[in-house]
Design a protein around this motif. Sequence first.
Motif, PDB file in Angstrom:
ATOM      1  N   LEU A  95       0.806  -1.230   0.000  1.00  0.00           N
ATOM      2  CA  LEU A  95       0.000   0.000   0.000  1.00  0.00           C
ATOM      3  C   LEU A  95       0.839   1.280   0.000  1.00  0.00           C
ATOM      4  CD1 LEU A  95      -2.244  -2.093   0.337  1.00  0.00           C
ATOM      5  CD2 LEU A  95      -3.337  -0.572   1.983  1.00  0.00           C
ATOM      6  N   PRO A  96       1.912   1.364   0.789  1.00  0.00           N
ATOM      7  CA  PRO A  96       2.716   2.597   0.739  1.00  0.00           C
ATOM      8  C   PRO A  96       3.387   2.808  -0.626  1.00  0.00           C
ATOM      9  CG  PRO A  96       3.143   1.393   2.756  1.00  0.00           C
ATOM     10  CD  PRO A  96       2.364   0.474   1.869  1.00  0.00           C
ATOM     11  N   ASN A  97       3.405   1.761  -1.448  1.00  0.00           N
ATOM     12  CA  ASN A  97       3.970   1.871  -2.797  1.00  0.00           C
ATOM     13  C   ASN A  97       2.877   2.026  -3.855  1.00  0.00           C
ATOM     14  OD1 ASN A  97       6.785   1.672  -2.150  1.00  0.00           O
ATOM     15  ND2 ASN A  97       6.394  -0.449  -1.591  1.00  0.00           N
ATOM     16  N   ARG A  98       1.755   2.558  -3.425  1.00  0.00           N
ATOM     17  CA  ARG A  98       0.644   2.856  -4.345  1.00  0.00           C
ATOM     18  C   ARG A  98       0.070   1.610  -5.022  1.00  0.00           C
ATOM     19  NH1 ARG A  98       1.504   8.731  -7.317  1.00  0.00           N
ATOM     20  NH2 ARG A  98       0.842   9.921  -5.490  1.00  0.00           N
ATOM     21  N   ARG A  99       0.214   0.458  -4.377  1.00  0.00           N
ATOM     22  CA  ARG A  99      -0.505  -0.721  -4.858  1.00  0.00           C
ATOM     23  C   ARG A  99      -1.765  -0.820  -3.996  1.00  0.00           C
ATOM     24  NH1 ARG A  99       2.067  -0.197  -9.288  1.00  0.00           N
ATOM     25  NH2 ARG A  99       2.872   1.616  -8.208  1.00  0.00           N
TER      26      ARG A  99
END
Length: 284
Positions: A212-216
């Motif tokens: 999530l923090p990697n925009r997934r």
Amino acid sequence: MMSLPCVVVLVLAGVGHATSESRRYIDLTHDLDKDAVFWPGVPSLNLTNLQKGRMPGGFWLEYNVFSVGEHGGTHMDAPAHFSENGWHTSDIPLHRLMGPGVVVDISERAKNNPDAQLTVEDLQKWEEMYGKIPSNAWVLLNSGWTKKWKDRAAFFGSDNTEDSSTFHFPSISGDAARWLWENRPYITGVGLDTASIDSGPSREYPAHRALLPNRRIGLENVANLDQLPPAGAMIYAIPLKLKDGTGGPMRLFAVVGDGSSCAAAFRLNLMFVVSLYLAYLFLR
Ligand SMILES: [Zn+2]
């Protein structure tokens, strides 16, 4: 009497129709109702009818008001769920809501082990069979849990459905999530048919934190994954455009057989038929 070109056209049209792939729509969303599974502490659906009946003018009018926790039922985890400056639901660009489905089936393993996880080996095995995970893919874990949906205790794998430290259901291992980000960073996100991409008792949330923090994006409580082919479906994940939302209930569906193969087959047949007809004109 039918001319030869006509016969050729009809035969080839028939062959083209038979070989073209027809389009199927598969709903990957559970009904959002009072029985929908919500994580302990997350308010479930509250739907109140405000008007239902015939108006003085003779016409029917019906409407409700509802409130619902973001993280329950078939829902999305937006990047902001696990990152301070991540996309909220309304920030996610439309092209990040759709992508090809990579469906990894661990349902046999999960039958005997409710704590079974998606592993790096599972992903590599999928790639050996179906090729490299494609751009913008949704990597989806089918654990067979969709059948347990209406039974909250079975779905959480615990008689104490208010205490997540007792839960047993399949999830995505931290290693698999990290492998995806490090080696296939172009994926759109991951999803599965259980209540969380991380195991129930986890307080470290390695899968959420790797992605999530990697925009997934994460998709949880997904329905009917057992109806999808391992490869070849197009997945559409459509949440409410909730400003400042960290995810939320969504309509998730798949299209299998996108019609382009049908159109391509038709074009190919048409070209073939025209060539045959021209050859016939020249040679007769
Ligand atoms: Zn969630």
